[in-house]
Design a protein around this motif. Structure first.
Motif, PDB file in Angstrom:
ATOM      1  N   GLN A 200      45.066  11.346 -61.637  1.00 47.87           N
ATOM      2  CA  GLN A 200      44.349  11.472 -60.372  1.00 47.87           C
ATOM      3  C   GLN A 200      44.694  12.769 -59.639  1.00 47.87           C
ATOM      4  OE1 GLN A 200      42.048   9.667 -60.222  1.00 47.87           O
ATOM      5  NE2 GLN A 200      42.444   7.531 -60.688  1.00 47.87           N
ATOM      6  N   SER A 202      42.770  15.335 -59.025  1.00 56.45           N
ATOM      7  CA  SER A 202      41.731  15.759 -58.071  1.00 56.45           C
ATOM      8  C   SER A 202      41.859  14.987 -56.755  1.00 56.45           C
ATOM      9  CB  SER A 202      40.343  15.547 -58.676  1.00 56.45           C
ATOM     10  OG  SER A 202      40.138  14.178 -58.991  1.00 56.45           O
ATOM     11  N   ALA A 203      42.181  13.697 -56.845  1.00 53.37           N
ATOM     12  CA  ALA A 203      42.356  12.906 -55.629  1.00 53.37           C
ATOM     13  C   ALA A 203      43.600  13.364 -54.868  1.00 53.37           C
ATOM     14  CB  ALA A 203      42.458  11.424 -55.976  1.00 53.37           C
ATOM     15  N   LYS A 204      44.667  13.695 -55.575  1.00 57.72           N
ATOM     16  CA  LYS A 204      45.878  14.200 -54.923  1.00 57.72           C
ATOM     17  C   LYS A 204      45.588  15.511 -54.199  1.00 57.72           C
ATOM     18  CE  LYS A 204      49.170  12.273 -58.267  1.00 57.72           C
ATOM     19  NZ  LYS A 204      50.166  12.633 -59.297  1.00 57.72           N
ATOM     20  N   LEU A 219      37.687   7.502 -50.320  1.00 57.69           N
ATOM     21  CA  LEU A 219      37.990   7.396 -51.740  1.00 57.69           C
ATOM     22  C   LEU A 219      37.068   6.353 -52.363  1.00 57.69           C
ATOM     23  CD1 LEU A 219      41.908   7.272 -51.461  1.00 57.69           C
ATOM     24  CD2 LEU A 219      40.482   9.291 -51.851  1.00 57.69           C
ATOM     25  N   LYS A 227      43.242   3.719 -55.671  1.00 57.52           N
ATOM     26  CA  LYS A 227      42.822   4.197 -54.341  1.00 57.52           C
ATOM     27  C   LYS A 227      43.842   3.797 -53.271  1.00 57.52           C
ATOM     28  CE  LYS A 227      38.894   2.000 -54.521  1.00 57.52           C
ATOM     29  NZ  LYS A 227      39.024   1.391 -55.860  1.00 57.52           N
ATOM     30  N   SER A 348      38.728   3.410 -48.399  1.00 53.85           N
ATOM     31  CA  SER A 348      38.488   3.261 -49.835  1.00 53.85           C
ATOM     32  C   SER A 348      37.399   2.226 -50.046  1.00 53.85           C
ATOM     33  CB  SER A 348      39.770   2.822 -50.548  1.00 53.85           C
ATOM     34  OG  SER A 348      40.105   1.484 -50.218  1.00 53.85           O
ATOM     35  N   VAL A 390      35.761  11.589 -52.077  1.00 52.58           N
ATOM     36  CA  VAL A 390      36.406  11.860 -53.359  1.00 52.58           C
ATOM     37  C   VAL A 390      36.207  10.695 -54.311  1.00 52.58           C
ATOM     38  CG1 VAL A 390      38.564  12.494 -54.491  1.00 52.58           C
ATOM     39  CG2 VAL A 390      38.148  13.194 -52.130  1.00 52.58           C
ATOM     40  N   GLU A 391      35.825  10.998 -55.521  1.00 50.58           N
ATOM     41  CA  GLU A 391      35.685   9.983 -56.565  1.00 50.58           C
ATOM     42  C   GLU A 391      37.033   9.802 -57.258  1.00 50.58           C
ATOM     43  OE1 GLU A 391      31.897   8.589 -59.180  1.00 50.58           O
ATOM     44  OE2 GLU A 391      32.326  10.726 -59.046  1.00 50.58           O
ATOM     45  N   VAL A 392      37.478   8.549 -57.384  1.00 57.86           N
ATOM     46  CA  VAL A 392      38.744   8.222 -58.040  1.00 57.86           C
ATOM     47  C   VAL A 392      38.419   7.448 -59.307  1.00 57.86           C
ATOM     48  CG1 VAL A 392      41.013   7.167 -57.749  1.00 57.86           C
ATOM     49  CG2 VAL A 392      39.808   8.080 -55.757  1.00 57.86           C
ATOM     50  N   TYR A 501      33.348  18.332 -51.943  1.00 56.67           N
ATOM     51  CA  TYR A 501      33.806  17.093 -51.318  1.00 56.67           C
ATOM     52  C   TYR A 501      32.751  16.456 -50.420  1.00 56.67           C
ATOM     53  CZ  TYR A 501      38.434  18.587 -52.885  1.00 56.67           C
ATOM     54  OH  TYR A 501      39.515  18.981 -53.647  1.00 56.67           O
TER      55      TYR A 501
END
Length: 511
Positions: A200, A202-204, A219, A227, A348, A390-392, A501
């Motif tokens: 993850q 990109s999420a970080k 998220l 998430k 989320s 953001v896609e997780v 984003y």
């Protein structure tokens, strides 16, 4: 005989001085409290009567009138007990007169001991503004709360006898010593670490940007993608709280009566995660007796809405105004209470009721109508206020099984603090702390784009049919990304990442 003492009343997070007038009259024995007093204030009659008798004093067998002035402000709470009891003893000449600038706050037990009360910190802050010589008598269990201010004018007492001895001059009390903020440790070890999160990246990265500029973030991903795990680690990468932020946040918790008497200091950034069945009053604030809601308790911290579409529509729509104004006003018949709510919102959600809409690994079991109804629970105006979307995705087995250590929260926080330092220098002459608070004039001044970036943003604005709010938020996020990269100017890659984003609202909600 007439006697006058002083205390304070809470109006939101502010404290207003109150004059307690006690008059002993001839006539049948009676005890009345007037001045727009609530039930909790009127119940002081029995507490005060028993406390005075059990402390060895005589309760006057006369008609007693207690007036709480000014009479047009609603009086709530049990902290009026002390001022009323002392006023009765003064009026009955069982104690000597004392300084006119002496304020009293505390709840009396039936045996005369003094219990702690909420809201002491706002009261101390109100009195600290005054330039007069003053004293503030508070319960001993509220001492550490009063110690947050450097001024030493607060004195603590255990019971009514000790208070009377001090006011009569027969006992000396030492002022509450102030807390040394430089020695105040903010323990970050209790916050879960980003090093525990596999994959993850990109999420970080998105959470790092959100923390650097205090941006709201959404998220979206299937169940079990991490998430909630990511969101709960966000406070660990936020900068340590400043003295000003500690005072502001502790003040809210003091009014709400949520401080621990042993450690009554909010020294870690709040992380509030209300349940999906929470009411609008518990989230925004209010109630019969107005009190701060979750948005205010998340001051200078994080408000996390897990499974955002499961919250009621009224709750979600009520968040729109606090997200913009950073304050909440609760209107009541006799007053309007205002609470600050400067927080970062993290939400989320699944992309559909089953959670696998758009997934390549597992088929979605939902019908198009079910998906539409689920996503429509998030309105366009509320979605527009989420700076980053953001896609997780689902974690692969190889990512879970690998032993490579992920980057720790402390190292990420160093970059966030460096970006915040740039923002503090940029806005040092303005009432702004970070990029998310920029106004249109600030955006025009600090978010200047070159020609290629202007062309890209124009193309995206027309193609995605963005709103003016989305346009501003893209520029704010671009400015934060540039700050993280230590760049004075917003470059094309910074803008492109910020635009990225804002694309998921068109993927799931758009055409």
């Amino acid at each position: 005989m007439l006697a006058i003492t002083k205390t304070l009343v809470l109006a939101g997070i502010e404290a207003i001085p109150v004059q307690v007038e006690v008059d002993l009259q001839t006539g049948l024995p009676d005890f009345q409290i007037v001045g727009l007093a609530s039930a909790s204030v009127k119940e002081a009659r029995e507490r005060v009567r028993s406390a005075i008798k059990n402390s060895g004093y005589v309760f006057p067998n006369r008609k007693i009138i207690v007036n709480l002035a000014p009479g047009d402000i609603k009086k709530e709470g049990t902290h009026f007990d002390l001022a009323i009891a002392v006023g009765i003893l003064l009026a009955s000449q069982q104690m000597e007169a004392f300084s006119e600038e002496c304020y009293l706050a505390g709840e009396l037990s039936l045996n005369g001991s003094i219990r702690p009360v909420p809201g002491i910190l706002p009261m101390v802050l109100e009195l600290a503004v005054s330039k007069k010589e003053r004293q503030f008598i508070i319960p001993a269990d509220n001492a550490r709360e009063a110690a947050l201010l450097p001024e030493s004018f607060c004195y603590t007492v255990q019971d009514l006898n000790e208070l009377i001895s001090f006011l009569n001059g027969s006992t000396e009390l030492n002022p509450v010593p102030p807390i040394d903020f430089s020695q105040l440790q903010q323990d970050q070890e209790q916050i879960p670490d980003f090093a525990e999160v596999k994959g993850q990246e990109s999420a970080k990265r998105a959470l790092q940007i959100a923390a650097a500029g205090m941006h709201n973030i959404l998220l979206i991903g299937p169940p079990g993608s991490g998430k909630t795990m990511l969101a709960r680690r966000l406070p660990g990468i936020l900068p340590l709280m400043t003295r000003k932020e500690i005072l502001q946040t502790t003040r809210i918790y003091s009014v709400a009566g949520m401080l621990d008497h042993h450690t009554p200091i909010i020294k870690q950034r709040p992380f509030r995660a209300p349940h999906k069945n929470a009411s609008a009053a518990s989230i925004i604030g209010g109630g019969k007796i107005p009190r701060p809601g979750e948005v205010s308790l998340a001051q200078h911290g994080v408000l996390f809405l897990d499974e955002m579409p499961e919250f009621s529509r009224d709750v979600l729509e009520s968040l729109r105004q606090p997200l913009e104004d950073k304050k909440v006003s609760i209107a009541r018949t006799h007053a309007t209470h205002t609470y600050p709510c400067d927080f970062m919102m993290v939400a989320s959600m699944n992309p559909c009721p089953c959670g696998f809409f758009g997934s390549r690994e597992q088929d979605c079991r939902c019908t198009p109508l079910q998906i539409q109804r689920y996503l429509s629970r998030i309105s366009g105006p509320l979605l527009d206020r989420m700076d980053l979307q953001v896609e997780v995705p689902r974690i692969e087995y190889q990512q879970l099984a690998e032993n490579n250590a992920s980057e720790s929260s402390s190292s990420i926080r160093e970059r966030v603090e460096a970006a915040r330092s740039i923002q503090q220098q940029r806005f040092q002459k303005q009432p702004i702390d970070f990029n998310a608070q920029m106004r249109p004039a600030d955006i025009k001044k600090h978010c200047i784009l070159d020609e290629k970036s202007e062309q890209l943003l124009k193309s995206v604005f027309d193609h995605l049919q963005l709103s003016a709010r989305a346009y501003d938020r893209i520029l704010k996020v671009s400015r934060t990304i540039a700050d993280l990269e230590q760049s004075e100017q917003i470059q094309l890659p910074h803008l492109a990442e910020a635009i990225q984003y804002r694309s998921l609202d068109r993927k799931y909600w758009g055409s």
